[in-house]
Motif scaffolding. Structure first.
Motif, PDB file in Angstrom:
ATOM      1  N   THR A   1      -2.318  13.898  -4.534  1.00  0.00           N
ATOM      2  CA  THR A   1      -3.051  13.126  -3.528  1.00  0.00           C
ATOM      3  C   THR A   1      -3.746  11.907  -4.149  1.00  0.00           C
ATOM      4  O   THR A   1      -4.325  11.995  -5.231  1.00  0.00           O
ATOM      5  CB  THR A   1      -4.113  14.013  -2.847  1.00  0.00           C
ATOM      6  OG1 THR A   1      -3.468  15.113  -2.203  1.00  0.00           O
ATOM      7  CG2 THR A   1      -4.900  13.214  -1.810  1.00  0.00           C
ATOM      8  N   ILE A   2      -3.664  10.779  -3.449  1.00  0.00           N
ATOM      9  CA  ILE A   2      -4.404   9.575  -3.856  1.00  0.00           C
ATOM     10  C   ILE A   2      -5.189   9.077  -2.651  1.00  0.00           C
ATOM     11  O   ILE A   2      -4.929   9.465  -1.510  1.00  0.00           O
ATOM     12  CB  ILE A   2      -3.475   8.467  -4.380  1.00  0.00           C
ATOM     13  CG1 ILE A   2      -2.483   8.026  -3.287  1.00  0.00           C
ATOM     14  CG2 ILE A   2      -2.729   8.912  -5.623  1.00  0.00           C
ATOM     15  CD1 ILE A   2      -1.634   6.837  -3.707  1.00  0.00           C
ATOM     16  N   ALA A   3      -6.161   8.222  -2.904  1.00  0.00           N
ATOM     17  CA  ALA A   3      -7.035   7.737  -1.831  1.00  0.00           C
ATOM     18  C   ALA A   3      -6.268   6.884  -0.827  1.00  0.00           C
ATOM     19  O   ALA A   3      -5.303   6.192  -1.198  1.00  0.00           O
ATOM     20  CB  ALA A   3      -8.182   6.924  -2.436  1.00  0.00           C
TER      21      ALA A   3
ATOM     22  N   MET B   1      -0.794   9.132 -15.207  1.00  0.00           N
ATOM     23  CA  MET B   1      -1.930   9.991 -14.874  1.00  0.00           C
ATOM     24  C   MET B   1      -1.582  10.932 -13.726  1.00  0.00           C
ATOM     25  O   MET B   1      -1.914  12.127 -13.749  1.00  0.00           O
ATOM     26  CB  MET B   1      -3.151   9.149 -14.505  1.00  0.00           C
ATOM     27  CG  MET B   1      -4.413   9.966 -14.249  1.00  0.00           C
ATOM     28  SD  MET B   1      -5.833   8.912 -13.844  1.00  0.00           S
ATOM     29  CE  MET B   1      -6.006   8.029 -15.410  1.00  0.00           C
ATOM     30  N   LEU B   2      -0.880  10.383 -12.730  1.00  0.00           N
ATOM     31  CA  LEU B   2      -0.457  11.200 -11.589  1.00  0.00           C
ATOM     32  C   LEU B   2       0.499  12.292 -12.043  1.00  0.00           C
ATOM     33  O   LEU B   2       0.402  13.446 -11.613  1.00  0.00           O
ATOM     34  CB  LEU B   2       0.196  10.308 -10.537  1.00  0.00           C
ATOM     35  CG  LEU B   2       0.603  10.971  -9.215  1.00  0.00           C
ATOM     36  CD1 LEU B   2      -0.608  11.594  -8.539  1.00  0.00           C
ATOM     37  CD2 LEU B   2       1.264   9.960  -8.296  1.00  0.00           C
ATOM     38  N   ASN B   3       1.426  11.936 -12.930  1.00  0.00           N
ATOM     39  CA  ASN B   3       2.376  12.908 -13.450  1.00  0.00           C
ATOM     40  C   ASN B   3       1.656  14.015 -14.232  1.00  0.00           C
ATOM     41  O   ASN B   3       2.003  15.195 -14.132  1.00  0.00           O
ATOM     42  CB  ASN B   3       3.393  12.221 -14.362  1.00  0.00           C
ATOM     43  CG  ASN B   3       4.591  13.083 -14.659  1.00  0.00           C
ATOM     44  OD1 ASN B   3       5.476  13.251 -13.824  1.00  0.00           O
ATOM     45  ND2 ASN B   3       4.642  13.654 -15.853  1.00  0.00           N
ATOM     46  N   ASN B   4       0.627  13.643 -15.002  1.00  0.00           N
ATOM     47  CA  ASN B   4      -0.131  14.631 -15.764  1.00  0.00           C
ATOM     48  C   ASN B   4      -0.861  15.604 -14.851  1.00  0.00           C
ATOM     49  O   ASN B   4      -0.961  16.806 -15.161  1.00  0.00           O
ATOM     50  CB  ASN B   4      -1.134  13.933 -16.691  1.00  0.00           C
ATOM     51  CG  ASN B   4      -0.458  13.216 -17.842  1.00  0.00           C
ATOM     52  OD1 ASN B   4       0.665  13.543 -18.215  1.00  0.00           O
ATOM     53  ND2 ASN B   4      -1.132  12.230 -18.405  1.00  0.00           N
TER      54      ASN B   4
ATOM     55  N   ARG C   1      -3.476   0.538  -3.417  1.00  0.00           N
ATOM     56  CA  ARG C   1      -2.415  -0.413  -3.716  1.00  0.00           C
ATOM     57  C   ARG C   1      -1.349   0.246  -4.585  1.00  0.00           C
ATOM     58  O   ARG C   1      -1.657   1.036  -5.480  1.00  0.00           O
ATOM     59  CB  ARG C   1      -2.973  -1.632  -4.429  1.00  0.00           C
ATOM     60  CG  ARG C   1      -3.853  -2.509  -3.542  1.00  0.00           C
ATOM     61  CD  ARG C   1      -4.264  -3.772  -4.257  1.00  0.00           C
ATOM     62  NE  ARG C   1      -5.080  -4.623  -3.410  1.00  0.00           N
ATOM     63  CZ  ARG C   1      -5.515  -5.815  -3.773  1.00  0.00           C
ATOM     64  NH1 ARG C   1      -5.212  -6.284  -4.987  1.00  0.00           N
ATOM     65  NH2 ARG C   1      -6.249  -6.540  -2.948  1.00  0.00           N
ATOM     66  N   VAL C   2      -0.104  -0.121  -4.316  1.00  0.00           N
ATOM     67  CA  VAL C   2       1.028   0.502  -4.995  1.00  0.00           C
ATOM     68  C   VAL C   2       0.912   0.382  -6.511  1.00  0.00           C
ATOM     69  O   VAL C   2       1.048   1.365  -7.244  1.00  0.00           O
ATOM     70  CB  VAL C   2       2.357  -0.128  -4.513  1.00  0.00           C
ATOM     71  CG1 VAL C   2       3.513   0.356  -5.371  1.00  0.00           C
ATOM     72  CG2 VAL C   2       2.601   0.206  -3.052  1.00  0.00           C
ATOM     73  N   TYR C   3       0.659  -0.812  -6.989  1.00  0.00           N
ATOM     74  CA  TYR C   3       0.685  -1.036  -8.432  1.00  0.00           C
ATOM     75  C   TYR C   3      -0.648  -0.708  -9.120  1.00  0.00           C
ATOM     76  O   TYR C   3      -0.790  -0.908 -10.316  1.00  0.00           O
ATOM     77  CB  TYR C   3       1.113  -2.469  -8.741  1.00  0.00           C
ATOM     78  CG  TYR C   3       2.595  -2.649  -8.535  1.00  0.00           C
ATOM     79  CD1 TYR C   3       3.502  -2.261  -9.517  1.00  0.00           C
ATOM     80  CD2 TYR C   3       3.086  -3.161  -7.342  1.00  0.00           C
ATOM     81  CE1 TYR C   3       4.863  -2.400  -9.324  1.00  0.00           C
ATOM     82  CE2 TYR C   3       4.458  -3.299  -7.132  1.00  0.00           C
ATOM     83  CZ  TYR C   3       5.332  -2.916  -8.136  1.00  0.00           C
ATOM     84  OH  TYR C   3       6.683  -3.042  -7.935  1.00  0.00           O
ATOM     85  N   SER C   4      -1.591  -0.197  -8.347  1.00  0.00           N
ATOM     86  CA  SER C   4      -2.818   0.299  -8.971  1.00  0.00           C
ATOM     87  C   SER C   4      -2.711   1.790  -9.299  1.00  0.00           C
ATOM     88  O   SER C   4      -3.595   2.344  -9.950  1.00  0.00           O
ATOM     89  CB  SER C   4      -4.018   0.054  -8.050  1.00  0.00           C
ATOM     90  OG  SER C   4      -3.939   0.885  -6.899  1.00  0.00           O
ATOM     91  N   VAL C   5      -1.636   2.432  -8.842  1.00  0.00           N
ATOM     92  CA  VAL C   5      -1.429   3.855  -9.112  1.00  0.00           C
ATOM     93  C   VAL C   5      -0.933   4.037 -10.543  1.00  0.00           C
ATOM     94  O   VAL C   5       0.103   3.474 -10.925  1.00  0.00           O
ATOM     95  CB  VAL C   5      -0.421   4.475  -8.117  1.00  0.00           C
ATOM     96  CG1 VAL C   5      -0.183   5.942  -8.451  1.00  0.00           C
ATOM     97  CG2 VAL C   5      -0.915   4.320  -6.689  1.00  0.00           C
ATOM     98  N   ASP C   6      -1.650   4.802 -11.333  1.00  0.00           N
ATOM     99  CA  ASP C   6      -1.245   5.116 -12.698  1.00  0.00           C
ATOM    100  C   ASP C   6      -0.267   6.291 -12.640  1.00  0.00           C
ATOM    101  O   ASP C   6      -0.671   7.449 -12.467  1.00  0.00           O
ATOM    102  CB  ASP C   6      -2.469   5.479 -13.539  1.00  0.00           C
ATOM    103  CG  ASP C   6      -2.139   5.641 -15.022  1.00  0.00           C
ATOM    104  OD1 ASP C   6      -1.010   6.044 -15.334  1.00  0.00           O
ATOM    105  OD2 ASP C   6      -3.026   5.374 -15.855  1.00  0.00           O
ATOM    106  N   LEU C   7       1.024   5.987 -12.766  1.00  0.00           N
ATOM    107  CA  LEU C   7       2.040   7.023 -12.613  1.00  0.00           C
ATOM    108  C   LEU C   7       1.940   8.092 -13.703  1.00  0.00           C
ATOM    109  O   LEU C   7       2.198   9.268 -13.439  1.00  0.00           O
ATOM    110  CB  LEU C   7       3.438   6.392 -12.631  1.00  0.00           C
ATOM    111  CG  LEU C   7       3.760   5.421 -11.485  1.00  0.00           C
ATOM    112  CD1 LEU C   7       5.219   4.994 -11.561  1.00  0.00           C
ATOM    113  CD2 LEU C   7       3.460   6.033 -10.129  1.00  0.00           C
TER     114      LEU C   7
ATOM    115  N   MET D   1       0.831  -1.193   0.000  1.00  0.00           N
ATOM    116  CA  MET D   1       0.000   0.000   0.000  1.00  0.00           C
ATOM    117  C   MET D   1       0.871   1.250   0.000  1.00  0.00           C
ATOM    118  O   MET D   1       1.980   1.257   0.532  1.00  0.00           O
ATOM    119  CB  MET D   1      -0.911   0.021   1.238  1.00  0.00           C
ATOM    120  CG  MET D   1      -1.818  -1.184   1.363  1.00  0.00           C
ATOM    121  SD  MET D   1      -3.049  -1.238   0.037  1.00  0.00           S
ATOM    122  CE  MET D   1      -3.902  -2.771   0.460  1.00  0.00           C
ATOM    123  N   VAL D   2       0.368   2.312  -0.599  1.00  0.00           N
ATOM    124  CA  VAL D   2       1.070   3.596  -0.580  1.00  0.00           C
ATOM    125  C   VAL D   2       0.807   4.257   0.767  1.00  0.00           C
ATOM    126  O   VAL D   2      -0.335   4.587   1.094  1.00  0.00           O
ATOM    127  CB  VAL D   2       0.586   4.511  -1.718  1.00  0.00           C
ATOM    128  CG1 VAL D   2       1.294   5.860  -1.643  1.00  0.00           C
ATOM    129  CG2 VAL D   2       0.816   3.863  -3.071  1.00  0.00           C
TER     130      VAL D   2
END
Length: 226
Positions: free
Chosen positions: A60-62, A74-77, A66-72, A37-38
């Motif tokens: 910010t994420i919820a 999309m987050l970067n954008n 889960r670590v590998y559910s984060v779309d990097l 988890m993040v």
């Protein structure tokens, strides 16, 4: 014999490590273990004087994500969309946390659309964070801009008390507009020297306080005043 023993020992250790990391990756992927988890997102910028609250909000994420559910990507954008961000890099760390590093534009002047004032970087990038209040200590530009405004900004700053705006004319030279309505037509070649000459002329004769409309400095041999 000794070399053979070391070979097999190294081989066994390598197999054990491979199994360990494989199991760890699988567990993380399935959402098990502390790194699955993040727990935190670190945000840092290349300028220490910047307010990072907008960047932190964009990153910010919820909770319990889960670590590998984060779309990097999309987050970067989302981070790149924050006003003032020049470049951003988002990384997934081995402990499951997220690292966000950004490079920010540094404002050297302002740009106006006639109503609002926008921070302006040295490469002519207009940062989408306007205010309707003009900062009297900044040089203000209008219209289209060349790719580098560093030298003209530095030179024009010496006239900031008289300067209203600067405008890039026909993609080749500058016009300078004073607070009392004088248009100064700077030459295409060496406008920095022309600004220096204008400052000297004003210091000696207060030309920028006179009732005139135009100072044409495009001819190196003479200055026309109307």
């Amino acid at each position: 014999m000794k070399k053979s023993l070391w070979f097999w020992l190294s081989f066994v250790v390598a197999i054990i490590l491979a199994i360990y990391f494989s199991v760890r990756v699988v567990m993380i992927g399935l959402g098990h273990g502390g790194a699955a988890m993040v727990h935190s997102i670190s945000v840092s910028a290349d300028q220490n004087d910047k307010d990072l609250s907008a960047l932190a909000a964009a990153a910010t994420i919820a909770p319990n994500t889960r670590v590998y559910s984060v779309d990097l990507d999309m987050l970067n954008n989302r981070v790149m969309a924050v006003p003032g961000v020049k470049n951003a890099a988002v990384r997934r760390l081995p402990n499951g946390n997220i690292s966000v590093r950004v490079a920010m534009y540094r404002a050297v002047a302002l740009w106006t659309d006639g109503q609002n004032f926008f921070p302006l970087s040295a490469d002519g990038t207009i940062v989408n964070k306007p205010t309707d209040v003009r900062d009297a200590s900044h040089v203000v530009f209008r219209g289209t801009l060349p790719q580098d405004i560093t030298e003209i900004t530095r030179a024009a700053h010496n006239l900031v008390g008289h300067l209203d705006t600067l405008e890039w004319i026909e993609d080749r030279r500058w016009n300078l507009y004073t607070n009392n309505g004088i248009t100064v037509m700077l030459p295409e070649q060496n406008p920095i020297a022309a600004i220096g000459a204008l400052i000297s002329l004003n210091n000696n004769h207060q030309i920028l306080n006179k009732d005139i409309k135009l100072i044409d400095m495009r001819d190196d041999a003479r200055i026309l005043v109307k």
